[in-house]
Design a protein around this motif. Sequence first.
Motif, PDB file in Angstrom:
ATOM      1  N   ILE A   1       5.103   6.057 -12.696  1.00  0.00           N
ATOM      2  CA  ILE A   1       4.840   7.416 -13.168  1.00  0.00           C
ATOM      3  C   ILE A   1       5.087   7.526 -14.672  1.00  0.00           C
ATOM      4  O   ILE A   1       4.264   8.074 -15.409  1.00  0.00           O
ATOM      5  N   VAL A   2       6.198   6.992 -15.135  1.00  0.00           N
ATOM      6  CA  VAL A   2       6.520   7.067 -16.564  1.00  0.00           C
ATOM      7  C   VAL A   2       5.474   6.342 -17.405  1.00  0.00           C
ATOM      8  O   VAL A   2       5.095   6.805 -18.480  1.00  0.00           O
ATOM      9  N   LEU A   3       4.975   5.214 -16.906  1.00  0.00           N
ATOM     10  CA  LEU A   3       4.057   4.392 -17.694  1.00  0.00           C
ATOM     11  C   LEU A   3       2.579   4.632 -17.398  1.00  0.00           C
ATOM     12  O   LEU A   3       1.734   3.970 -18.000  1.00  0.00           O
ATOM     13  N   HIS A   4       2.239   5.575 -16.540  1.00  0.00           N
ATOM     14  CA  HIS A   4       0.834   5.644 -16.115  1.00  0.00           C
ATOM     15  C   HIS A   4      -0.133   5.992 -17.243  1.00  0.00           C
ATOM     16  O   HIS A   4      -1.320   5.706 -17.152  1.00  0.00           O
ATOM     17  N   THR A   5       0.356   6.558 -18.331  1.00  0.00           N
ATOM     18  CA  THR A   5      -0.505   6.854 -19.491  1.00  0.00           C
ATOM     19  C   THR A   5      -0.379   5.799 -20.584  1.00  0.00           C
ATOM     20  O   THR A   5      -0.989   5.941 -21.637  1.00  0.00           O
ATOM     21  N   SER A   6       0.394   4.761 -20.337  1.00  0.00           N
ATOM     22  CA  SER A   6       0.704   3.764 -21.358  1.00  0.00           C
ATOM     23  C   SER A   6       0.018   2.427 -21.090  1.00  0.00           C
ATOM     24  O   SER A   6      -0.075   1.987 -19.949  1.00  0.00           O
TER      25      SER A   6
ATOM     26  N   PRO B   1       0.807  -1.232   0.000  1.00  0.00           N
ATOM     27  CA  PRO B   1       0.000   0.000   0.000  1.00  0.00           C
ATOM     28  C   PRO B   1       0.837   1.277   0.000  1.00  0.00           C
ATOM     29  O   PRO B   1       0.479   2.253  -0.666  1.00  0.00           O
ATOM     30  N   GLU B   2       1.946   1.287   0.751  1.00  0.00           N
ATOM     31  CA  GLU B   2       2.776   2.490   0.778  1.00  0.00           C
ATOM     32  C   GLU B   2       3.377   2.758  -0.598  1.00  0.00           C
ATOM     33  O   GLU B   2       3.334   3.888  -1.099  1.00  0.00           O
ATOM     34  N   LEU B   3       3.917   1.741  -1.220  1.00  0.00           N
ATOM     35  CA  LEU B   3       4.518   1.890  -2.545  1.00  0.00           C
ATOM     36  C   LEU B   3       3.470   2.358  -3.551  1.00  0.00           C
ATOM     37  O   LEU B   3       3.720   3.280  -4.344  1.00  0.00           O
ATOM     38  N   PHE B   4       2.298   1.751  -3.526  1.00  0.00           N
ATOM     39  CA  PHE B   4       1.225   2.135  -4.436  1.00  0.00           C
ATOM     40  C   PHE B   4       0.767   3.564  -4.170  1.00  0.00           C
ATOM     41  O   PHE B   4       0.544   4.351  -5.093  1.00  0.00           O
TER      42      PHE B   4
ATOM     43  N   ILE C   1      12.097   2.890  -5.309  1.00  0.00           N
ATOM     44  CA  ILE C   1      12.125   4.125  -6.105  1.00  0.00           C
ATOM     45  C   ILE C   1      11.982   3.785  -7.585  1.00  0.00           C
ATOM     46  O   ILE C   1      11.251   4.453  -8.324  1.00  0.00           O
ATOM     47  N   ASP C   2      12.658   2.741  -8.017  1.00  0.00           N
ATOM     48  CA  ASP C   2      12.577   2.334  -9.426  1.00  0.00           C
ATOM     49  C   ASP C   2      11.143   1.964  -9.815  1.00  0.00           C
ATOM     50  O   ASP C   2      10.699   2.258 -10.933  1.00  0.00           O
TER      51      ASP C   2
ATOM     52  N   GLU D   1      13.915  12.174  -6.879  1.00  0.00           N
ATOM     53  CA  GLU D   1      14.696  13.088  -6.038  1.00  0.00           C
ATOM     54  C   GLU D   1      14.099  13.161  -4.628  1.00  0.00           C
ATOM     55  O   GLU D   1      14.827  13.074  -3.628  1.00  0.00           O
ATOM     56  N   PHE D   2      12.792  13.293  -4.538  1.00  0.00           N
ATOM     57  CA  PHE D   2      12.116  13.369  -3.243  1.00  0.00           C
ATOM     58  C   PHE D   2      12.320  12.083  -2.433  1.00  0.00           C
ATOM     59  O   PHE D   2      12.688  12.126  -1.259  1.00  0.00           O
ATOM     60  N   LEU D   3      12.104  10.940  -3.067  1.00  0.00           N
ATOM     61  CA  LEU D   3      12.208   9.664  -2.350  1.00  0.00           C
ATOM     62  C   LEU D   3      13.647   9.344  -1.964  1.00  0.00           C
ATOM     63  O   LEU D   3      13.899   8.792  -0.886  1.00  0.00           O
TER      64      LEU D   3
END
Length: 196
Positions: free
Chosen positions: A105-110, A52-55, A98-99, A86-88
Amino acid sequence: MNAELSIPDSSLCTKATELVLELSPKFLFNHSVRTYRFGGLLAQREGMKLDPELFYLASILHDIGLTKRCDHGHSFEVDGADAAEEFLTHHGYPRDKIDIVREAIVLHTSLLAQEKQPEIALVHFGAGFDVGAFHIKDLPSSSVQQILEAYPRLGFKKAFAEVWLSEAKRKPNMLADRVNKEIGFMDILSNAPFED
């Protein structure tokens, strides 16, 4: 609200929430939380196991690339992933996690996100439900209504369209511009099944 959908109360999640509240207009902040909540409903329905934290971190940070402070001229999902990393990193989050946040984030529209681990796929689906790219009727209507009441849309369609079109205009041939041309994102957004 179901306990399974609660926002994790770790110090890092609290700091991430505060960061996004500071950087984002309220309509965008609420969208990020609804992404987590809608993704959580889907995870419940499908019996998915997740961190849950990661999500939550991937969900709450997924659109910070659309904010002025995190816009560095790249496509917003790359700028957002960089800012999240940077934040994490600054807060000592494990590199392997982090990866995963970066990839979410990079793939959320894909569509590629759909084949990834739950924390990545659910950011894609949660955000997609909120903008109208997926059928919200697939989720329990009473739970959806609770989410909308807790985190109202605040004119989301119009406000998000303005941010998205600005991104497309300022960054030709990057994601927002390509999505507008190739799949008619403005039509998807305007036909989302929610009242604003």
